[in-house]
Design a protein around this motif. Structure first.
Motif, PDB file in Angstrom:
ATOM      1  N   ASN A 110      46.122  36.217  43.222  1.00  0.00           N
ATOM      2  CA  ASN A 110      44.774  35.791  42.826  1.00  0.00           C
ATOM      3  C   ASN A 110      43.679  36.595  43.514  1.00  0.00           C
ATOM      4  O   ASN A 110      42.581  36.767  42.966  1.00  0.00           O
ATOM      5  CB  ASN A 110      44.581  34.291  43.113  1.00  0.00           C
ATOM      6  CG  ASN A 110      45.425  33.440  42.179  1.00  0.00           C
ATOM      7  OD1 ASN A 110      45.864  33.922  41.123  1.00  0.00           O
ATOM      8  ND2 ASN A 110      45.686  32.206  42.567  1.00  0.00           N
ATOM      9  N   ARG A 111      43.975  37.097  44.682  1.00  0.00           N
ATOM     10  CA  ARG A 111      43.008  37.973  45.358  1.00  0.00           C
ATOM     11  C   ARG A 111      43.189  39.419  44.900  1.00  0.00           C
ATOM     12  O   ARG A 111      42.212  40.128  44.637  1.00  0.00           O
ATOM     13  CB  ARG A 111      43.223  37.898  46.882  1.00  0.00           C
ATOM     14  CG  ARG A 111      42.381  38.905  47.637  1.00  0.00           C
ATOM     15  CD  ARG A 111      42.797  39.045  49.100  1.00  0.00           C
ATOM     16  NE  ARG A 111      42.143  40.207  49.670  1.00  0.00           N
ATOM     17  CZ  ARG A 111      42.582  41.459  49.575  1.00  0.00           C
ATOM     18  NH1 ARG A 111      43.719  41.727  48.960  1.00  0.00           N
ATOM     19  NH2 ARG A 111      41.912  42.459  50.109  1.00  0.00           N
ATOM     20  N   LEU A 112      44.445  39.850  44.799  1.00  0.00           N
ATOM     21  CA  LEU A 112      44.729  41.266  44.569  1.00  0.00           C
ATOM     22  C   LEU A 112      44.478  41.723  43.134  1.00  0.00           C
ATOM     23  O   LEU A 112      43.936  42.822  42.912  1.00  0.00           O
ATOM     24  CB  LEU A 112      46.196  41.546  44.935  1.00  0.00           C
ATOM     25  CG  LEU A 112      46.684  42.985  44.734  1.00  0.00           C
ATOM     26  CD1 LEU A 112      45.986  43.941  45.717  1.00  0.00           C
ATOM     27  CD2 LEU A 112      48.207  43.080  44.901  1.00  0.00           C
ATOM     28  N   TYR A 113      44.852  40.919  42.144  1.00  0.00           N
ATOM     29  CA  TYR A 113      44.817  41.422  40.769  1.00  0.00           C
ATOM     30  C   TYR A 113      43.399  41.729  40.274  1.00  0.00           C
ATOM     31  O   TYR A 113      43.216  42.739  39.563  1.00  0.00           O
ATOM     32  CB  TYR A 113      45.578  40.486  39.833  1.00  0.00           C
ATOM     33  CG  TYR A 113      47.100  40.589  39.968  1.00  0.00           C
ATOM     34  CD1 TYR A 113      47.693  41.449  40.895  1.00  0.00           C
ATOM     35  CD2 TYR A 113      47.946  39.829  39.171  1.00  0.00           C
ATOM     36  CE1 TYR A 113      49.073  41.540  41.023  1.00  0.00           C
ATOM     37  CE2 TYR A 113      49.337  39.916  39.286  1.00  0.00           C
ATOM     38  CZ  TYR A 113      49.894  40.772  40.208  1.00  0.00           C
ATOM     39  OH  TYR A 113      51.259  40.864  40.324  1.00  0.00           O
ATOM     40  N   VAL A 155      50.551  36.662  33.166  1.00  0.00           N
ATOM     41  CA  VAL A 155      50.044  38.048  33.126  1.00  0.00           C
ATOM     42  C   VAL A 155      48.691  38.087  32.426  1.00  0.00           C
ATOM     43  O   VAL A 155      47.725  38.677  32.920  1.00  0.00           O
ATOM     44  CB  VAL A 155      51.060  38.985  32.420  1.00  0.00           C
ATOM     45  CG1 VAL A 155      50.421  40.346  32.148  1.00  0.00           C
ATOM     46  CG2 VAL A 155      52.315  39.144  33.256  1.00  0.00           C
ATOM     47  N   LYS A 156      48.615  37.417  31.266  1.00  0.00           N
ATOM     48  CA  LYS A 156      47.356  37.424  30.499  1.00  0.00           C
ATOM     49  C   LYS A 156      46.220  36.794  31.294  1.00  0.00           C
ATOM     50  O   LYS A 156      45.101  37.290  31.329  1.00  0.00           O
ATOM     51  CB  LYS A 156      47.555  36.634  29.202  1.00  0.00           C
ATOM     52  CG  LYS A 156      47.511  37.514  27.977  1.00  0.00           C
ATOM     53  CD  LYS A 156      47.469  36.685  26.720  1.00  0.00           C
ATOM     54  CE  LYS A 156      48.738  36.911  25.937  1.00  0.00           C
ATOM     55  NZ  LYS A 156      49.023  35.943  24.918  1.00  0.00           N
ATOM     56  N   ARG A 157      46.527  35.669  31.923  1.00  0.00           N
ATOM     57  CA  ARG A 157      45.512  34.939  32.685  1.00  0.00           C
ATOM     58  C   ARG A 157      45.070  35.732  33.916  1.00  0.00           C
ATOM     59  O   ARG A 157      43.900  35.722  34.289  1.00  0.00           O
ATOM     60  CB  ARG A 157      46.112  33.589  33.107  1.00  0.00           C
ATOM     61  CG  ARG A 157      45.099  32.612  33.626  1.00  0.00           C
ATOM     62  CD  ARG A 157      45.705  31.289  34.122  1.00  0.00           C
ATOM     63  NE  ARG A 157      46.992  30.940  33.569  1.00  0.00           N
ATOM     64  CZ  ARG A 157      48.077  30.666  34.327  1.00  0.00           C
ATOM     65  NH1 ARG A 157      48.013  30.713  35.646  1.00  0.00           N
ATOM     66  NH2 ARG A 157      49.217  30.328  33.751  1.00  0.00           N
ATOM     67  N   GLU A 158      46.010  36.415  34.545  1.00  0.00           N
ATOM     68  CA  GLU A 158      45.704  37.061  35.826  1.00  0.00           C
ATOM     69  C   GLU A 158      45.120  38.474  35.661  1.00  0.00           C
ATOM     70  O   GLU A 158      44.619  39.046  36.626  1.00  0.00           O
ATOM     71  CB  GLU A 158      46.960  37.066  36.709  1.00  0.00           C
ATOM     72  CG  GLU A 158      47.376  35.628  37.057  1.00  0.00           C
ATOM     73  CD  GLU A 158      48.619  35.531  37.944  1.00  0.00           C
ATOM     74  OE1 GLU A 158      49.072  36.550  38.482  1.00  0.00           O
ATOM     75  OE2 GLU A 158      49.121  34.397  38.087  1.00  0.00           O
ATOM     76  N   PHE A 159      45.211  39.022  34.430  1.00  0.00           N
ATOM     77  CA  PHE A 159      44.599  40.335  34.163  1.00  0.00           C
ATOM     78  C   PHE A 159      43.667  40.247  32.955  1.00  0.00           C
ATOM     79  O   PHE A 159      43.872  40.946  31.952  1.00  0.00           O
ATOM     80  CB  PHE A 159      45.678  41.397  33.912  1.00  0.00           C
ATOM     81  CG  PHE A 159      46.483  41.785  35.124  1.00  0.00           C
ATOM     82  CD1 PHE A 159      45.920  42.546  36.142  1.00  0.00           C
ATOM     83  CD2 PHE A 159      47.805  41.389  35.247  1.00  0.00           C
ATOM     84  CE1 PHE A 159      46.666  42.925  37.262  1.00  0.00           C
ATOM     85  CE2 PHE A 159      48.561  41.765  36.364  1.00  0.00           C
ATOM     86  CZ  PHE A 159      47.986  42.528  37.370  1.00  0.00           C
ATOM     87  N   PRO A 160      42.593  39.433  33.032  1.00  0.00           N
ATOM     88  CA  PRO A 160      41.733  39.228  31.862  1.00  0.00           C
ATOM     89  C   PRO A 160      41.008  40.498  31.407  1.00  0.00           C
ATOM     90  O   PRO A 160      40.608  40.578  30.248  1.00  0.00           O
ATOM     91  CB  PRO A 160      40.740  38.163  32.337  1.00  0.00           C
ATOM     92  CG  PRO A 160      40.734  38.269  33.827  1.00  0.00           C
ATOM     93  CD  PRO A 160      42.138  38.655  34.200  1.00  0.00           C
ATOM     94  N   GLN A 161      40.832  41.469  32.313  1.00  0.00           N
ATOM     95  CA  GLN A 161      40.087  42.686  31.940  1.00  0.00           C
ATOM     96  C   GLN A 161      40.980  43.750  31.319  1.00  0.00           C
ATOM     97  O   GLN A 161      40.502  44.827  30.965  1.00  0.00           O
ATOM     98  CB  GLN A 161      39.394  43.300  33.163  1.00  0.00           C
ATOM     99  CG  GLN A 161      38.545  42.352  33.968  1.00  0.00           C
ATOM    100  CD  GLN A 161      37.397  41.760  33.170  1.00  0.00           C
ATOM    101  OE1 GLN A 161      37.034  42.280  32.118  1.00  0.00           O
ATOM    102  NE2 GLN A 161      36.850  40.667  33.644  1.00  0.00           N
TER     103      GLN A 161
END
Ligand SMILES: C[S@@+](CC[C@H](N)C(=O)[O-])C[C@H]1O[C@@H](n2cnc3c(N)ncnc32)[C@H](O)[C@@H]1O
Length: 197
Positions: A110-113, A155-161
């Motif tokens: 949550n901090r890193l991605y 994956v989708k939630r944690e990389f929204p951009q």
């Protein structure tokens, strides 16, 4: 624990690259940030394609073996001993990020991605393969902790951009050293950094 696992002469995951990465490596541009590079099999392979590689891992023992592998193949990689829980990559700098079996607890992800998204240049690519939550029922590798295992939704939630170019769960035969061997459930993800957010 990782220093201990890497303490022998053998390469725990072998010296050949992860096959999902090898298959899609032509999509990558440098510089490449390799998260949890370990003993160097992926970074050394990417360097042999002419890419500039920056491998980060908490294990100095693993990264020393990565440098030895690089020397034996006549390539150069930059390695950095760092805890991904506190590591901050340069912003808008990398052409690609590679994350192969780089299992991290959600508190670290949550901090890193978000920082991983920011470190990519627009159009930059991430290639990620990780064991899926279904792998918990198998004994062919991966952490025995649901929180560290992935799903396409995570994956989708944690990389929204990142726009998914490929995102799926599949079963595949993994032959990557003694520690990763046999039928496994994995998430495979290729994402591209969007132009606007
Ligand atoms: C399963 S190995 C995979 C190594 C490599 N990516 C490969 O495919 O061969 C996981 C790696 O994650 C690293 N790692 C785990 N937690 C980490 C953290 N918080 N910071 C940096 N590295 C970490 C370990 O040291 C280990 O090298």
């Amino acid at each position: 624990m990782w220093n201990e696992r890497y303490s022998g002469a053998e390469y725990v995951y072998g010296t050949e690259p992860n096959s999902f990465l090898a298959e899609h490596a032509h999509l990558l541009a440098g510089p490449v940030l390799s998260l949890a590079e370990g003993e160097g099999r992926n970074g050394v392979f990417l360097a042999s394609l002419g890419l500039e590689v920056h491998g980060v891992d908490q294990s100095e023992v693993g990264l020393a073996k990565a440098q030895a592998l690089a020397r034996s193949r006549n390539v150069t990689i930059r390695t950095e001993v760092a805890d991904l829980g506190v590591f901050t990559p340069a912003e808008n700098y990398y052409g690609s990020v590679v994350s192969i079996s780089a299992h991290l607890p959600s508190t670290i992800r949550n901090r890193l991605y978000p920082l991983v998204e920011r470190c990519l240049k627009v159009g930059g690519i991430i290639i990620l393969e990780a064991y899926s939550e279904a792998q918990l029922a198998r004994d062919t590798g991966g952490p025995k902790d649901l929180d560290m295992l992935m799903t396409p939704e995570k994956v989708k939630r944690e990389f929204p951009q990142l726009e998914p170019v490929l995102l799926h769960e599949c079963q595949r035969e993994v032959r990557e050293g003694a520690a990763h061997s046999g039928m496994a459930s994995v998430i495979q993800f290729i994402g591209r950094k969007r132009a606007h957010h």
